[in-house]
Every structure is written in structure tokens, then in C-alpha cells.
Write a protein that holds these residues in place. Sequence first.
Motif, PDB file in Angstrom:
ATOM      1  N   VAL A  93       0.855  -1.190   0.000  1.00 43.84           N
ATOM      2  CA  VAL A  93       0.000   0.000   0.000  1.00 43.84           C
ATOM      3  C   VAL A  93       0.895   1.245   0.000  1.00 43.84           C
ATOM      4  CG1 VAL A  93      -1.708   1.297   1.329  1.00 43.84           C
ATOM      5  CG2 VAL A  93      -1.926  -1.195   1.116  1.00 43.84           C
ATOM      6  N   GLY A 133       2.542   1.593  -3.355  1.00 48.62           N
ATOM      7  CA  GLY A 133       1.566   2.106  -4.312  1.00 48.62           C
ATOM      8  C   GLY A 133       1.473   3.620  -4.230  1.00 48.62           C
ATOM      9  N   THR A 193       4.742   4.981  -5.833  1.00 46.65           N
ATOM     10  CA  THR A 193       4.861   4.929  -7.304  1.00 46.65           C
ATOM     11  C   THR A 193       3.905   5.915  -7.982  1.00 46.65           C
ATOM     12  OG1 THR A 193       3.338   3.063  -7.436  1.00 46.65           O
ATOM     13  CG2 THR A 193       5.659   2.545  -7.464  1.00 46.65           C
ATOM     14  N   THR A 253      11.350   6.840 -13.049  1.00 48.41           N
ATOM     15  CA  THR A 253      10.553   5.668 -13.404  1.00 48.41           C
ATOM     16  C   THR A 253      10.757   4.558 -12.389  1.00 48.41           C
ATOM     17  OG1 THR A 253      11.081   6.159 -15.713  1.00 48.41           O
ATOM     18  CG2 THR A 253      10.096   3.985 -15.263  1.00 48.41           C
ATOM     19  N   ARG A 309       3.691   9.182 -21.366  1.00 50.06           N
ATOM     20  CA  ARG A 309       3.734   7.833 -20.797  1.00 50.06           C
ATOM     21  C   ARG A 309       2.337   7.312 -20.470  1.00 50.06           C
ATOM     22  NH1 ARG A 309       8.932   7.201 -16.851  1.00 50.06           N
ATOM     23  NH2 ARG A 309      10.430   8.198 -18.243  1.00 50.06           N
ATOM     24  N   ASP A 350       1.935   4.556 -17.937  1.00 52.32           N
ATOM     25  CA  ASP A 350       2.674   3.650 -17.059  1.00 52.32           C
ATOM     26  C   ASP A 350       1.693   2.871 -16.176  1.00 52.32           C
ATOM     27  OD1 ASP A 350       4.160   2.499 -15.010  1.00 52.32           O
ATOM     28  OD2 ASP A 350       5.615   4.140 -14.954  1.00 52.32           O
ATOM     29  N   LEU A 392       2.215   0.810 -13.872  1.00 60.82           N
ATOM     30  CA  LEU A 392       2.615   0.657 -12.465  1.00 60.82           C
ATOM     31  C   LEU A 392       2.215   1.891 -11.659  1.00 60.82           C
ATOM     32  CD1 LEU A 392       3.853  -1.088 -10.283  1.00 60.82           C
ATOM     33  CD2 LEU A 392       6.110  -0.250 -10.947  1.00 60.82           C
ATOM     34  N   VAL A 393       2.198   3.045 -12.302  1.00 57.54           N
ATOM     35  CA  VAL A 393       1.695   4.246 -11.625  1.00 57.54           C
ATOM     36  C   VAL A 393       0.203   4.041 -11.335  1.00 57.54           C
ATOM     37  CG1 VAL A 393       1.261   6.714 -11.882  1.00 57.54           C
ATOM     38  CG2 VAL A 393       3.446   5.753 -12.639  1.00 57.54           C
ATOM     39  N   GLY A 410      -0.213   1.507  -8.590  1.00 61.18           N
ATOM     40  CA  GLY A 410       0.114   2.130  -7.308  1.00 61.18           C
ATOM     41  C   GLY A 410      -1.080   2.885  -6.755  1.00 61.18           C
ATOM     42  N   ASP A 411      -1.706   3.673  -7.619  1.00 57.50           N
ATOM     43  CA  ASP A 411      -2.873   4.440  -7.199  1.00 57.50           C
ATOM     44  C   ASP A 411      -3.985   3.485  -6.752  1.00 57.50           C
ATOM     45  OD1 ASP A 411      -4.278   6.700  -6.690  1.00 57.50           O
ATOM     46  OD2 ASP A 411      -4.563   7.293  -8.775  1.00 57.50           O
ATOM     47  N   THR A 451      -3.575   0.161  -5.537  1.00 58.01           N
ATOM     48  CA  THR A 451      -3.280  -0.548  -4.281  1.00 58.01           C
ATOM     49  C   THR A 451      -3.398   0.380  -3.074  1.00 58.01           C
ATOM     50  OG1 THR A 451      -0.900  -0.160  -4.550  1.00 58.01           O
ATOM     51  CG2 THR A 451      -1.721  -2.258  -5.296  1.00 58.01           C
ATOM     52  N   ARG A 452      -3.049   1.659  -3.245  1.00 59.42           N
ATOM     53  CA  ARG A 452      -3.100   2.546  -2.076  1.00 59.42           C
ATOM     54  C   ARG A 452      -4.548   2.824  -1.669  1.00 59.42           C
ATOM     55  NH1 ARG A 452      -4.381   8.337  -2.341  1.00 59.42           N
ATOM     56  NH2 ARG A 452      -5.161   8.496  -4.460  1.00 59.42           N
ATOM     57  N   VAL A 466       5.191  -7.278 -12.305  1.00 65.86           N
ATOM     58  CA  VAL A 466       5.434  -6.202 -13.260  1.00 65.86           C
ATOM     59  C   VAL A 466       6.091  -6.807 -14.497  1.00 65.86           C
ATOM     60  CG1 VAL A 466       6.668  -4.027 -13.638  1.00 65.86           C
ATOM     61  CG2 VAL A 466       5.796  -4.571 -11.353  1.00 65.86           C
ATOM     62  N   ILE A 524      10.017   1.379 -18.705  1.00 68.36           N
ATOM     63  CA  ILE A 524       8.679   1.714 -18.216  1.00 68.36           C
ATOM     64  C   ILE A 524       7.826   0.461 -18.379  1.00 68.36           C
ATOM     65  CG2 ILE A 524       6.641   3.162 -18.578  1.00 68.36           C
ATOM     66  CD1 ILE A 524       8.640   5.132 -20.023  1.00 68.36           C
ATOM     67  N   PRO A 525       7.160  -0.007 -17.298  1.00 66.60           N
ATOM     68  CA  PRO A 525       6.403  -1.259 -17.400  1.00 66.60           C
ATOM     69  C   PRO A 525       5.342  -1.201 -18.497  1.00 66.60           C
ATOM     70  CG  PRO A 525       6.647  -0.613 -15.099  1.00 66.60           C
ATOM     71  CD  PRO A 525       7.141   0.545 -15.928  1.00 66.60           C
TER      72      PRO A 525
END
Lengths: 434, 434
Positions: free
Chosen positions: A262, A265, A268, A285, B257, B259, B261-262, B265-266, B268-269, B291, B299-300
Motif C-alpha cells: 500500500v 503504491g 509509485t 521511473t 507515458r 505507465d 505501475l503508476v 500504485g494508485d 493498491t493505495r 510487473v 517503463i512497465p
Amino acid sequence: MNTFSRSFSDRLLSDYNYTFNKNGVCGERLANRLALLSGIGLTSDSGTNRMGFSKEERCAKDQVIEWMEEAGLTVQEDGAGNVIGTLYGDDQQHVIMAGSHVDSVPNGGHFDGPLGVLCALEIVEAWKETGYKPQKTYEVVIFSDEEGSRFKSGLTGSTAMTGNADEVKLRSVKDVNGQAFGDVLQNVGLNADGFFRAKRDLNRVEVFYEVHIEQGKRLEQNNLPVGIVTGIAGPCWLEISFKGKAGHAGNTPMNDRQDPLVAAGDFTRQIPKLPREVSESAVATVGQLHVYPNGINVIPGEVVMTVDIRDIKKESRDFLVSKVKKLAENISEQHGVKLSFQEKVRIPPVPIKNSVLMTVEKAVKLEHIHPFYLPSGAGHDAMMMGRQVPVGMIFVRSKDGISHHPDEWSSLNDCVQAVHVLKKSVEATMERGV
Amino acid sequence: MNTFSRSFSDRLLSDYNYTFNKNGVCGERLANRLALLSGIGLTSDSGTNRMGFSKEERCAKDQVIEWMEEAGLTVQEDGAGNVIGTLYGDDQQHVIMAGSHVDSVPNGGHFDGPLGVLCALEIVEAWKETGYKPQKTYEVVIFSDEEGSRFKSGLTGSTAMTGNADEVKLRSVKDVNGQAFGDVLQNVGLNADGFFRAKRDLNRVEVFYEVHIEQGKRLEQNNLPVGIVTGIAGPCWLEISFKGKAGHAGNTPMNDRQDPLVAAGDFTRQIPKLPREVSESAVATVGQLHVYPNGINVIPGEVVMTVDIRDIKKESRDFLVSKVKKLAENISEQHGVKLSFQEKVRIPPVPIKNSVLMTVEKAVKLEHIHPFYLPSGAGHDAMMMGRQVPVGMIFVRSKDGISHHPDEWSSLNDCVQAVHVLKKSVEATMERGV
């Protein structure tokens, strides 16, 4: 020429504008040579496998050596396998170098590397045809193992030539197949002792020029064949670990958790906001992230990720590194997870001298191309050479920004325009220095 | 008894309050038996390896069978290796079952499973000592392969007994060592055909009781030896993929981008905020995240993660699943990444009947323990049995909430109090039904 190479050459020539054949530069020759190299290490995906220090890289070098010799260059090879084809001028106290590499990533493309070598060589061909006798000495260079797929490093040849190789590390490293460094070299007729003696006195070198595909989309977006590289971004790789408390995903109430994923996340998602706070060219990145233990029904105990942080100026790059660290600290505090970080890599960015930029800009304008400046986010042999000598880089438009992939493509029109820009830059340096 | 078992038993007895030895229940016997089982499959970390259908699980079953027979039970084994020790009452139309399992996760602890089996057996010992003759039939059960480490599944024995086994899937599955399902069974004297005939008519079963360690910290935090399980949460495993555009971490400007993973991240948080919106017992966890390609300087292109979503009521659990999906959709839109999801598992939660809860609560109060209700976030054999018959579960305090680890620990005082609560619950069911 095999079937693939023939169709590759046909494709290059299919939309070629023959008016770019001028001043001794010949698009067909460049297309033919790119095509011949594309057949060495060809993969079933129409890509190329020419890992550093492989027999395929060796074979590509030997092919270029043959062309170098035909063009009248004196060819030498140093202990790191770097190939140097020299055209001696009356003035041997001033040397202008140009080149790149011929190795590739696994299943890579056919332009990244070879284009820079062949553009540098095409200038010699053009001079031969027009009878131009350069006053200073000109060297065409092929650096070994630029991509670094073999030892998970990179710039191996240019690192050796500039005396930046880490002998202790390399003597103990194993390649992707578990083979020791020295044994890998021996497979292609080199040896470790010779490698570490490859350091060269570069005092006489006025400038090293490298033509390279952009590996991005800025030129394409701006509808331009070539661009002038403002600087080569040095990466900092920051490994960040958030440690929390692993637990059963079913039996741990939401209010009794310290979940590092968390936290990761939240981290990132905030990374993309930081680069614009330091400069227009900065980037950051998170490309690699590992969750431990990574079980579907287990709250993670640890997340380890690496942030790749780059800019073309040291000050702004380092400012961005400090911002990333600060963010990690804030996140660690807000989410109650333990933070640790480790700098895995911090390579200084290579700025490009204003006089070199002006020389290339003039050459670009002489070709009636709008001068467009852009940073190089990726490392190149020019980055390593830039630690010792002035460097200049010319980027060539990449279709859809694709690189390190069989689909990598630059039109022959763009490639030949890069030859003209390189040629005029080299000639200007011959005449006026940098 | 080996050295480890002896010290294990000594440790259990070191702080034992002998006033809990009453009504025929004997703490020393329970400690001794837990200790003897702890020696079977002992690891160098002082944990246990008793994978389902291993010779160690077999050996543990055989040991318990010996004790069952000594206690006067008639022992039978079904085609899935489930062991049933029966004490026939005059009334054979009503059956009360109690038990758990004796297999473990790799390098697991010594309470998860064995405690439930031995508590169920201790009741028979107590009746024998006090001369209590139960009216209804009582069965002590050992279910095979509850943990599921072998086939990455779980509840294998109870699934077979309740007729919920997926024959097509199991006939083609390979275990962690690449061995086919039928071959694994044959190693311990079973066979696949017999396994699929293990389905049993459970119509006469009034209730199945299971004592189990909590595998969480709620009882410890509330300073209570045992707790009453309100329901067994059914997990839904939602695999979520965000696809963006891979690219070079150096050469792709921040504003060009996509991305994933960004985006991840948003996502999971924000997950921890959702469960409290549906109920107090609901939980949601991203435990597994991959990933692609997971390169430091790339960049993933894609992030795939699994959200484990649980609650003890179907309505709130399914409401939470829909909230997680909605969040993923919003994130996908906001970040411009492509979303896909797949439900890997959706097991119905098992609610516990009010009358069973009341029966257990009464038993808890008779032991002068404050009745404390808590959900079971983890699955248990009682979850599978709960699809066919009423079930009751009694949780025992776990030190530091640790489970599936050699450090797993419950004090003998707590274990014996669980025996008393189970015994009074079973006797009440004998006398008044559920």
C-alpha cells in the motif's frame, strides 16, 4: 545476401529520395550495408541476436573491417575488441572520432548501433569519391558490447578505452550463461589482461561524434529527420525497500496492518509528479518492483523497487534524487513502514559543449533541416567517451519510438540526412576545431 | 519420544494451570499428544513438514488412529484418506462430528490442525474417564490435505467428503513435484477412483465442530483464551491487469507515458479504504503483484495483481468485490491504461447458525470466559463442511498471531479451555440438538 537482407534493403530503398545522394554519399551503399549486417544473428522474429563478445558480434565486426579496409582505413583492434579504422591526415596531432557499436540486445533491432558505425564509415566513402583529403586524422570506431546484455552492465568497450573499467568487479563477474569474464573474452580471441590494457591516451582526440536512433518519439512528433542531442542523461538507480508486517490476508483486520505494498503504491503513483519540479528533461521511473512473499492470500512483508532517475544536468538530476528520497521518507512515515535505500548506480550526466552544439546546428541548417534540440535519456558510448573528450550526438527519427525490438525502424531518407549532418560536422571540425 | 517432542511437552506444561484438569479432561495427555505429533516431519527449523498425502501425514494419521482405537472408537477411512473415529450412541440417526487435519504447510507449526483433532479426541477420553455415555453418535475426523500445499489448492479431504471435488481438474493436476494426482494418492495406499467415491451422505450430521488456532491477534489483544467464530469468510480472488505502453525509462518524456505501475500504485493505495465501507469484518488485500517486463530502465508495459477479498456474509463480500472492480475501472480511466479482470476464485462465505453460536456461547460462559465473537478470515475444513451441514468453530489464542511458521504457539491453558468449551458444546448438542 540472404532473403531477409534483400527484403530489408528493398524496404529501405522503396521510399528513398535519391536527391539525398550527393557529395559522394550513397544511400544504396548505406542501405546495402545495413541490410548485410541485419543478416548476422537474425532471429526467427526478424530481429537480431548479437550479444557483446558473441561470435555474431565478432562476425559483424569482421564484415565492417572488410569495408573499412576497402575504403582505405588502417584497421586496429584494442584488447577490449574495440575496432578502430584510421584515415591518417597530415595533422596526426588532432584526431576526430566517430562511431558506435554493432552488438545488440537479445532479439533487438537492426539500427541501434550499426547505423552509427556505418554513417561514420560512409563519410570516408564520400571523401574517397569526391577526392576530399581531410587535414586531421579521422577514426571510425566500433565499440564492443555497448548493450551489456551479457554481463548486465553496458558500455563495456568504451569503458575499457577510457580506463573506466572496474577490474575487480569484471574479474569476478559471470555472464548470463555462468561463464567467467575471461573465458567469455577468450571465446572471441581476446583475454582479460589485454582488456584491462585497452585504456588509451585520448589527449589528441578533439571530439567523438555518434549518430544513433532516437529510441523515442520526439523527432517523429515534430516531423523531423534528425535532432541535436543537448546532453546525455546520467542515470541514478535508487533501490528502495519498504518493510511492513506480513500476515494472513483473511485473518488480519484492516486496522491492524502495516502493508508495504500500500505504501509502495502511494509512492509509485506520486513519482511522475516530481521530475517536472526540477526540469523539462528530467525523468523518473519505477520499472522494477518485487513483492515478498508475493502470495495471493498473504499481506506482503516487504516491497523492493528501483527508481531510475535521469537528467542531462548533474544539479537537476541530483536534486530529483533528493526529492525521490524525501518522498520515500514521507511515505514511510505516513504508512508506518520501515524504509531503507541503496544507490545501485549514479553515473554523471554528460553535458555537450556549446561549441559542439553550434557545429552540429550549422550542419543541420546547411541540410535545410530545422534545428531541434533534445536530451538523450539513454546511455551511449558517447556518454562514456564524454568523460574524457568532447562529444556530439545526432539522433535519427525512430518509427513509433520503438527500439530494442525487431520492429525498430528508421527510413533511409533520415539515415542519409544524418550522414550529411555528421559529415558536415566532421568537416567543420577538421577545418575549425571545436 | 524424541528430544524435541520432550522439550515441546515440557514447554507446554511449564505454565499449565492444573485446575483446568477437570471433568475427565487431562492437560498432560493433550500436551503429550501434541508433542508426539510435533516430532513427525520435524524440520531443522523446529517446524513441521507434513504435506497432504505425504508419508509424514500418513504417519501422523496412524498415530492418532492408535489413540482413537485405545479410546474405544471404531476407526474407518474413506477413499480420500479422511479418518473417522466413531463412538456409536444408542441414537445412530443423529451424528455430531468434530475434528480438523494433521497435514501442514512446508515448515509449518505444530498447532494448526492437530489441535482440532486432539481436542475432539480428548472429549472421548474425558467421557471414558467420567463414565459419560453419549446418546447420539460422535465422530472424530481427520481430514486429508487441508493446507493444499501439494496441489496449490486446499481442503482436499473435506471437499471429497462433501462431494465438491472437481474430478476433471484433479485428474489432470500435477503436484509440486510434477507427480499426477492418482500417483500421489497411490504413494499412500489410496487411488483416484476411490477418492471420487468418498462423497458421503451427511444427512444425519447435526453439526460439525472445529477447534482451530486463531492465526490472528484479536484474542491476544482482548486477553481471551478462546473466541466464538461468527462466520467463515469466503475469498474472492480477482486478478486485475493494467496494460500501458512499455518504453525506455530514459527516452520517454514524462508527459508521453502510459505507465501501468503508476496506475497500479494508485489502485493498491486505495484498496484499504474500501472494506470499511461494507462491514467491520470485510478485508481486501493485494498480496501478489507482477510487473512486466520488470526491468530497471524500462517503463512497465503491464502489471498483473490479485486482490483477495473476503467477508463472512455473501452480500457484503460481493458488494466489496463490485467496489474493487469499480475502483479498477476508475483508475484505468484516470490513468489511460487498459483494464482487464478475471475472477480466479469465488467461494461462498459460510455463515454460522444462530443456534450454534448460542450453544457455543453458553459453553464459553460456563467456563467463566467472556464470550468474544470474531470472524474467520481463513478457510478451514469447517468452511467446506458448512456447505452441507451446520458448523461451529472455536478459535484458540495464537501467540503474536503467528501461524504457518515454526513459532506458532498456543498455551496449554488456552488449548485445554478450548477442550472444555468444545466438550460442553458437544454435550449440549447431544442433549438439546442445534
